[in-house]
Design an enzyme around this catalytic site. Sequence first.
Site, PDB file in Angstrom:
ATOM      1  N   SER A 258       0.848  -1.181   0.000  1.00  0.00           N
ATOM      2  CA  SER A 258       0.000   0.000   0.000  1.00  0.00           C
ATOM      3  C   SER A 258       0.891   1.241   0.000  1.00  0.00           C
ATOM      4  CB  SER A 258      -0.883   0.002   1.235  1.00  0.00           C
ATOM      5  OG  SER A 258      -0.080   0.168   2.391  1.00  0.00           O
ATOM      6  N   LYS A 259       0.265   2.397  -0.197  1.00  0.00           N
ATOM      7  CA  LYS A 259       1.012   3.668  -0.148  1.00  0.00           C
ATOM      8  C   LYS A 259       1.757   3.784   1.172  1.00  0.00           C
ATOM      9  CE  LYS A 259      -0.097   6.475  -3.743  1.00  0.00           C
ATOM     10  NZ  LYS A 259      -1.526   6.492  -4.109  1.00  0.00           N
ATOM     11  N   ARG A 260       1.017   3.489   2.225  1.00  0.00           N
ATOM     12  CA  ARG A 260       1.554   3.603   3.571  1.00  0.00           C
ATOM     13  C   ARG A 260       2.766   2.685   3.772  1.00  0.00           C
ATOM     14  NH1 ARG A 260       0.396   4.858   9.070  1.00  0.00           N
ATOM     15  NH2 ARG A 260       2.497   4.583   9.892  1.00  0.00           N
ATOM     16  N   THR A 262       4.645   1.434   1.495  1.00  0.00           N
ATOM     17  CA  THR A 262       5.740   1.875   0.644  1.00  0.00           C
ATOM     18  C   THR A 262       6.551   2.959   1.356  1.00  0.00           C
ATOM     19  OG1 THR A 262       4.388   1.395  -1.293  1.00  0.00           O
ATOM     20  CG2 THR A 262       6.306   2.815  -1.618  1.00  0.00           C
ATOM     21  N   ALA A 263       5.846   3.853   2.015  1.00  0.00           N
ATOM     22  CA  ALA A 263       6.506   4.922   2.754  1.00  0.00           C
ATOM     23  C   ALA A 263       7.292   4.359   3.943  1.00  0.00           C
ATOM     24  CB  ALA A 263       5.485   5.948   3.233  1.00  0.00           C
TER      25      ALA A 263
END
Length: 494
Positions: A258-260, A262-263
């Site tokens: 997810s975006k999260r 990935t961060a």
Amino acid sequence: MTELKQPARVRFAPSPTGHMHLGSARTALYNYLIARQTGGTFILRIEDTDTKRYIPEAEDELIKGIKWLGLDYDEGPGKGGQYGPYRQSERKDIYTKFAEQLVESGHAYYCFCSPEHLAKVREVQQANKESLHYDGTCREIPVEDARKRIAAGERYVIRFKMPKTGSITVHDHLRGDITVENKVLDDSVLVKSDGWALYHLAAMVDDYLMKITHVIRGSEWLPSLPLHMHIIRAFGWPEPTFIHLSVFLKPSGKGKMSKRETADAMKDGHSIFVKDLEELGYVPEGVVNWTALMGWSYDDHTEFFSLQDLVEKFSIDHLNPSPAAINFTKLDYFNALHIRNFSDEDLANRVKPFLEAAGYKTSIDKLIILAPILKERLPTLDDVVDMAGFFFKNDISYPAEDLIAKGLEKTQCRQILTQILEILNGIGDIKKDIAEEPMRELVEKSGFSAGQVFGIMRVAVTGQKVSPPLFESMEVIGKDIVLNRIQQAIKLLD
RNA sequence: GCCCCCAUUGUCUAGCGGCCUAGGACGUGGCCCUCUCAAGGCCAAAACACGGGUUCGAGUCCCGUUGGGGGCACCA
């Protein structure tokens, strides 16, 4: 090995809508490998028919990414080739022509339904828990009538006229035959009302025109393979070999990153984006080796592969169809493995930009000397900054308590340093073979452990508790600076 | 909701009916080496999702269940 192979024409066909990620990198890699292996052609095709999602910088990043990985393409933007242009945005008319041909042959039809109507149909279907599909409103409009409406200025799309009965059997090289009922397939839009072809049509047309022999792409395309095959067969074109690669899952194996997540990975020094990997100090050799092995294997024990090894040994017959969870620690391992394998010159050149980015003034000569003792200690190139920064600073600073070895008093440490200084002063050179012996004698006499004595010395000389081997390091730093740093350390303990 | 795909240790995987008391690698634990950190060496724990078949014999073939993933746009 004696197997004769036809030269393959393969393509990597990304859309410039975001950063190039690991999945794309692997797809590009596998395509490249079978092209090189068979003496074939690796084509880069930019699928930029979606003007809304287009990101101008993305194409450059993509090209930079595949070049960084070492996958140079033979035909494509910036390279040319006899089947161009290689950007779909420059091929609009070609698609329109083929779409019209499909209408002509009865395999497609004009549709005038408004987006609002379509949304409503979907809504109703969703509410009734039915499968989502076009309701067929325009399916039977006679072509002549449709043409009149078009001439009158009505907006339209072109849809594929999917058979209502029967089934289609398609073949995926990894999974074998897959048969689906035509009735579960939709009358997909082939050309949008703005005149642009959609992927389904554009890719099939291009693959045909570019004489693609193997379509290697992500498994997210598997569900639309039946549609694609219908299109291909409607035209009567030859069918390429289709290979759908499994997707990459997040490290836990539960779904995609997810975006999260990935961060979060980025905070750990990991990333699924190729450009980040480069900046984080990963080397293309490591990334290639790692991704190649996610979904492919050579045998039951060989794991170290250069790009050239892969060109020789890769085979589409040993691909694994199941999804693979990303394992970043294994990337670190492969990266370290390849770094260790670099020549001293190579390592020096690759590490230099990282030191410079950190503000150090470096020289290649010094880095080449350092390379042997650095190699074993660098999971990533970026680690050179922490490991070897002290070689390039004038002043090192560290807390005084770092000089106090475990189990020793401050005064004892100070005394040791004084003795070290004396010994080093007394010898002509601080080369390892000259300096080490007297230092060992000192350890012996002091009654302390080698770990304690060299620990103090390490901090004094490097400013770090962790460093490359001490004597080798001192040799590079030079006698004057070493003595100077030890004097500083003694003062620190006053 | 409908469709498709997948299923061996925590993870990547080998295995294409008997070479399997299931092999390798990462990671994990222990030991050795050792000036720190690494690297290296040795050892260990750790898997065939479940249930039915087929077969003399199944991790390997078939069916089902379960679990996971992907897809169902005038995105790619």
